[in-house]
Design a protein around this motif. Structure first.
Motif, PDB file in Angstrom:
ATOM      1  N   VAL A 163       0.975  -0.979   0.046  1.00  0.00           N
ATOM      2  CA  VAL A 163      -0.222  -0.067  -0.039  1.00  0.00           C
ATOM      3  C   VAL A 163       1.043   1.247   0.015  1.00  0.00           C
ATOM      4  O   VAL A 163       1.568   1.358   1.022  1.00  0.00           O
ATOM      5  CB  VAL A 163      -0.895   0.027   1.267  1.00  0.00           C
ATOM      6  N   VAL A 164       0.870   2.116  -0.830  1.00  0.00           N
ATOM      7  CA  VAL A 164       1.531   3.130  -1.197  1.00  0.00           C
ATOM      8  C   VAL A 164       0.846   4.642  -1.300  1.00  0.00           C
ATOM      9  O   VAL A 164       0.006   4.620  -1.931  1.00  0.00           O
ATOM     10  CB  VAL A 164       2.474   2.996  -2.676  1.00  0.00           C
ATOM     11  N   ALA A 165       1.196   5.489  -0.436  1.00  0.00           N
ATOM     12  CA  ALA A 165       0.506   6.836  -0.454  1.00  0.00           C
ATOM     13  C   ALA A 165       1.892   7.714  -1.191  1.00  0.00           C
ATOM     14  O   ALA A 165       2.741   7.749  -0.925  1.00  0.00           O
ATOM     15  CB  ALA A 165       0.690   7.282   1.092  1.00  0.00           C
ATOM     16  N   VAL A 166       1.207   8.125  -2.229  1.00  0.00           N
ATOM     17  CA  VAL A 166       1.961   8.998  -2.971  1.00  0.00           C
ATOM     18  C   VAL A 166       1.731  10.505  -2.747  1.00  0.00           C
ATOM     19  O   VAL A 166       0.766  10.991  -2.619  1.00  0.00           O
ATOM     20  CB  VAL A 166       1.439   8.673  -4.544  1.00  0.00           C
ATOM     21  N   LEU A 167       2.918  11.400  -2.952  1.00  0.00           N
ATOM     22  CA  LEU A 167       3.097  12.591  -2.831  1.00  0.00           C
ATOM     23  C   LEU A 167       3.697  13.311  -3.979  1.00  0.00           C
ATOM     24  O   LEU A 167       4.831  12.861  -4.300  1.00  0.00           O
ATOM     25  CB  LEU A 167       3.744  13.439  -1.494  1.00  0.00           C
ATOM     26  N   VAL A 168       2.963  13.795  -4.782  1.00  0.00           N
ATOM     27  CA  VAL A 168       3.606  14.612  -6.219  1.00  0.00           C
ATOM     28  C   VAL A 168       3.944  15.854  -5.738  1.00  0.00           C
ATOM     29  O   VAL A 168       3.061  16.867  -5.184  1.00  0.00           O
ATOM     30  CB  VAL A 168       2.459  14.546  -7.115  1.00  0.00           C
ATOM     31  N   ALA A 169       4.994  16.289  -6.243  1.00  0.00           N
ATOM     32  CA  ALA A 169       5.729  17.756  -5.717  1.00  0.00           C
ATOM     33  C   ALA A 169       6.376  18.255  -6.971  1.00  0.00           C
ATOM     34  O   ALA A 169       6.873  17.663  -8.010  1.00  0.00           O
ATOM     35  CB  ALA A 169       6.833  17.532  -4.591  1.00  0.00           C
ATOM     36  N   ALA A 170       6.777  19.726  -6.923  1.00  0.00           N
ATOM     37  CA  ALA A 170       7.307  20.240  -8.034  1.00  0.00           C
ATOM     38  C   ALA A 170       8.921  20.270  -7.656  1.00  0.00           C
ATOM     39  O   ALA A 170       9.455  19.737  -6.690  1.00  0.00           O
ATOM     40  CB  ALA A 170       6.927  21.611  -7.982  1.00  0.00           C
ATOM     41  N   ALA A 171       9.688  20.460  -8.632  1.00  0.00           N
ATOM     42  CA  ALA A 171      11.320  20.361  -8.346  1.00  0.00           C
ATOM     43  C   ALA A 171      11.949  21.417  -7.173  1.00  0.00           C
ATOM     44  O   ALA A 171      12.700  21.155  -6.512  1.00  0.00           O
ATOM     45  CB  ALA A 171      11.938  20.908  -9.637  1.00  0.00           C
ATOM     46  N   ASP A 172      10.979  22.416  -7.056  1.00  0.00           N
ATOM     47  CA  ASP A 172      11.290  23.380  -5.940  1.00  0.00           C
ATOM     48  C   ASP A 172      10.633  23.220  -4.603  1.00  0.00           C
ATOM     49  O   ASP A 172      10.952  24.284  -3.702  1.00  0.00           O
ATOM     50  CB  ASP A 172      11.211  24.953  -6.342  1.00  0.00           C
ATOM     51  N   THR A 173       9.693  22.032  -4.528  1.00  0.00           N
ATOM     52  CA  THR A 173       9.492  21.991  -3.312  1.00  0.00           C
ATOM     53  C   THR A 173      10.224  21.649  -2.161  1.00  0.00           C
ATOM     54  O   THR A 173      11.306  20.949  -2.285  1.00  0.00           O
ATOM     55  CB  THR A 173       8.493  20.719  -3.377  1.00  0.00           C
ATOM     56  N   ALA A 174      10.164  22.482  -1.134  1.00  0.00           N
ATOM     57  CA  ALA A 174      11.259  22.171   0.251  1.00  0.00           C
ATOM     58  C   ALA A 174      11.191  20.826   0.826  1.00  0.00           C
ATOM     59  O   ALA A 174       9.966  20.291   0.751  1.00  0.00           O
ATOM     60  CB  ALA A 174      10.841  23.379   1.057  1.00  0.00           C
ATOM     61  N   PRO A 175      12.312  20.409   1.142  1.00  0.00           N
ATOM     62  CA  PRO A 175      12.183  18.746   1.577  1.00  0.00           C
ATOM     63  C   PRO A 175      11.341  18.854   2.855  1.00  0.00           C
ATOM     64  O   PRO A 175      10.853  18.115   3.323  1.00  0.00           O
ATOM     65  CB  PRO A 175      13.520  18.660   1.873  1.00  0.00           C
ATOM     66  N   ARG A 176      11.397  20.105   3.580  1.00  0.00           N
ATOM     67  CA  ARG A 176      10.997  19.981   5.044  1.00  0.00           C
ATOM     68  C   ARG A 176       9.288  20.057   4.739  1.00  0.00           C
ATOM     69  O   ARG A 176       8.874  19.572   5.553  1.00  0.00           O
ATOM     70  CB  ARG A 176      11.030  21.439   5.673  1.00  0.00           C
TER      71      ARG A 176
END
Length: 239
Positions: free
Chosen positions: A152-165
């Motif tokens: 079971v995988v929860a996916v977070l889609v982010a942009a290249a400049d999304t902060a790691p925090r």
């Protein structure tokens, strides 16, 4: 439409999903979910998707437990109350996948077909015995039955400049959203589980061109990030 929405729609479309969650991406998820050495994998990792849900929220609410006693009763009463907040729900995961991963990994070598014990002389008044084993050929990895591992995988889609925090904070909510999905038991010969619910960060490869990530170049930064994030049940897949 921005790049994040475009990626999310590719994830939802069965025809486009294979181009996003490639063999390498599925192997990344498998090695975070289970104790698998990538060096033992002998063929492509594939997936059968049982469920793909988009924009999965976390229901607001809570749980309270109380123990009540009444004079004359031999045992106390345990009461559990769970409620949902009708005012709405909190953000959870961009998507949750329930899937079965087929991992083709090398198994143990051949079996012992013949064991012969023969005398090799005497030494100090004692017989010296030698053991000779005849082994069968090891199984052909190309024809070996793959391990089928539920995830079971929860996916977070982010942009290249999304902060790691920001991604790390969102990971907790994404994993909570995935807890509502049942996780079947793996087969008896499956490797031990490392994470019950995997969170997959789906990022553009350009994210690791930023020098803030440890490593000499983008490839080294991605490899390093995958290493320490896996310990937290996080797989990193680039687009």
């Amino acid at each position: 439409m921005d790049a994040i929405d475009s990626t999310l729609l590719r994830l939802a479309d069965p025809a486009a999903r294979a181009g996003l969650l490639t063999d390498d991406a599925l192997l990344q998820i498998a090695t975070v979910a289970y104790e698998i050495d990538p060096a033992t994998v002998t063929g492509p990792t594939t997936a059968a998707y049982d469920r793909v849900d988009l924009a999965v929220p976390i229901a607001r609410g809570g749980t309270a437990t109380a123990r009540l006693t009444r004079a004359g009763d031999a045992l106390p009463w345990d009461v559990t109350l769970t409620w949902d907040d009708p005012s709405g729900s909190a953000a959870g995961a961009d998507a949750v996948l329930a899937a079965r991963l087929a991992v083709r990994a090398a198994r143990a070598g051949g079996t012992i077909e013949v064991a012969e014990v023969a005398s090799s002389g005497r030494d100090g008044g004692r017989d010296r015995l030698g053991l000779r084993l005849t082994m069968s050929a090891p199984p052909d990895p190309a024809t070996a039955t793959p391990l089928v591992l539920p995830v079971v995988v929860a996916v977070l889609v982010a942009a290249a400049d999304t902060a790691p925090r920001e991604l790390l904070r969102a990971t907790h909510s994404a994993r909570r959203a995935a807890l509502a999905y049942p996780l079947p038991e793996p087969p008896p010969d499956a490797p031990p589980r490392r994470a019950d619910r995997v969170v997959c960060w789906l990022l553009p490869a350009a994210a690791f061109e930023q020098e803030g990530w440890p490593g000499a170049d983008a490839g080294a930064r991605l490899a390093a990030a995958r290493g320490w994030l896996a310990a937290g049940g996080i797989a990193v897949v680039t687009t």
